[in-house]
Scaffold this motif. Structure first.
Motif, mmCIF file in Angstrom:
data_model
loop_
_atom_site.group_PDB
_atom_site.id
_atom_site.type_symbol
_atom_site.label_atom_id
_atom_site.label_comp_id
_atom_site.label_asym_id
_atom_site.label_seq_id
_atom_site.Cartn_x
_atom_site.Cartn_y
_atom_site.Cartn_z
ATOM 1 N N LYS A 68 10.217 -8.123 -2.932
ATOM 2 C CA LYS A 68 8.885 -8.555 -2.511
ATOM 3 C C LYS A 68 7.882 -7.429 -2.712
ATOM 4 O O LYS A 68 8.254 -6.269 -2.837
ATOM 5 C CB LYS A 68 8.888 -8.928 -1.029
ATOM 6 C CG LYS A 68 9.752 -10.098 -0.669
ATOM 7 C CD LYS A 68 9.681 -10.354 0.818
ATOM 8 C CE LYS A 68 10.573 -11.509 1.233
ATOM 9 N NZ LYS A 68 10.576 -11.695 2.681
ATOM 10 N N ASP A 69 6.608 -7.816 -2.710
ATOM 11 C CA ASP A 69 5.524 -6.844 -2.743
ATOM 12 C C ASP A 69 4.948 -6.763 -1.336
ATOM 13 O O ASP A 69 4.547 -7.778 -0.767
ATOM 14 C CB ASP A 69 4.451 -7.270 -3.749
ATOM 15 C CG ASP A 69 3.452 -6.167 -4.012
ATOM 16 O OD1 ASP A 69 3.881 -5.012 -4.185
ATOM 17 O OD2 ASP A 69 2.243 -6.465 -4.033
ATOM 18 N N LEU A 70 4.928 -5.571 -0.756
ATOM 19 C CA LEU A 70 4.417 -5.370 0.600
ATOM 20 C C LEU A 70 3.000 -4.829 0.512
ATOM 21 O O LEU A 70 2.769 -3.772 -0.060
ATOM 22 C CB LEU A 70 5.312 -4.402 1.374
ATOM 23 C CG LEU A 70 6.792 -4.785 1.468
ATOM 24 C CD1 LEU A 70 7.577 -3.693 2.167
ATOM 25 C CD2 LEU A 70 6.945 -6.110 2.172
ATOM 26 N N ALA A 71 2.047 -5.558 1.073
ATOM 27 C CA ALA A 71 0.633 -5.179 1.004
ATOM 28 C C ALA A 71 0.291 -4.178 2.104
ATOM 29 O O ALA A 71 1.090 -3.893 2.998
ATOM 30 C CB ALA A 71 -0.239 -6.430 1.153
ATOM 31 N N ASN A 72 -0.922 -3.659 2.044
ATOM 32 C CA ASN A 72 -1.414 -2.691 3.019
ATOM 33 C C ASN A 72 -1.371 -3.298 4.426
ATOM 34 O O ASN A 72 -1.803 -4.424 4.644
ATOM 35 C CB ASN A 72 -2.852 -2.291 2.665
ATOM 36 C CG ASN A 72 -3.369 -1.193 3.557
ATOM 37 O OD1 ASN A 72 -2.612 -0.369 4.043
ATOM 38 N ND2 ASN A 72 -4.673 -1.187 3.776
#
Length: 175
Positions: free
Chosen positions: A131-135
């Motif tokens: 997954k891509d973890l955002a700020n």
């Protein structure tokens, strides 16, 4: 009489086979086939010894000092990025500090509750879950996080009194 001849022939052939086999075993040990690891014929060496010998060969045989590796020490002031090659270092992040990764660095949060820090809208790759973890998203513990660009990192989750223990591979800055 014939049975005595058969028994004698069998005994001679058996004794000759044992004698020939022992000769073959002695010559095979001389070739290093039967050597035990750790003996003078087959010494066991450590990685540090091999590294020293390689370093000595690369410098022309003049260096006798062991190769030292630097271990970063956490401080309250920002530290310069460290490049530790392929080895992992343990970094303690206190509340209020931010661990900024260099491009290509990898983090694993081992203890504490971390939050992703990013200056732009793109986040950090969680390679464990894909997954891509955002700020601002919570960084899961024991997941491999990859930082593709400079300026991204992790910080201690607000409200936490204990810091983070992070395994870091690659360059980083502690602010």
């Amino acid at each position: 009489m014939k049975s005595v001849w058969k028994v004698t022939t069998a005994a001679v052939l058996l004794a000759g086979g044992v004698w020939a086999g022992s000769l073959l075993n002695v010559t095979a040990e001389g070739a290093g086939v039967g050597s035990q690891p750790g003996t003078a014929d087959d010494p066991v060496v450590t990685k540090s010894y091999v590294d020293q010998q390689i370093q000595k060969a690369l410098t022309g045989g003049t260096s006798t000092a062991p190769v030292a590796t630097a271990t970063p020490s956490p401080s309250s002031a920002p530290t310069a990025p460290t490049t530790s090659g392929n080895e992992s270092v343990i970094v303690d992040v206190k509340p209020g500090q931010t661990l900024i990764a260099s491009a290509g660095a990898e983090f694993i949060v081992r203890a504490g509750k971390a939050v992703i820090y990013s200056q732009d809208t793109n986040g950090v790759a969680d390679l464990t879950d894909g997954k891509d973890l955002a700020n601002g998203v919570a960084a899961p513990s024991n997941h491999l996080l990859s930082f593709p660009r400079d300026g991204r990192g992790i910080t201690v989750q607000t409200g936490q009194t204990l810091g983070l223990v992070v395994m870091v591979r690659g360059g980083y800055t502690l602010k």
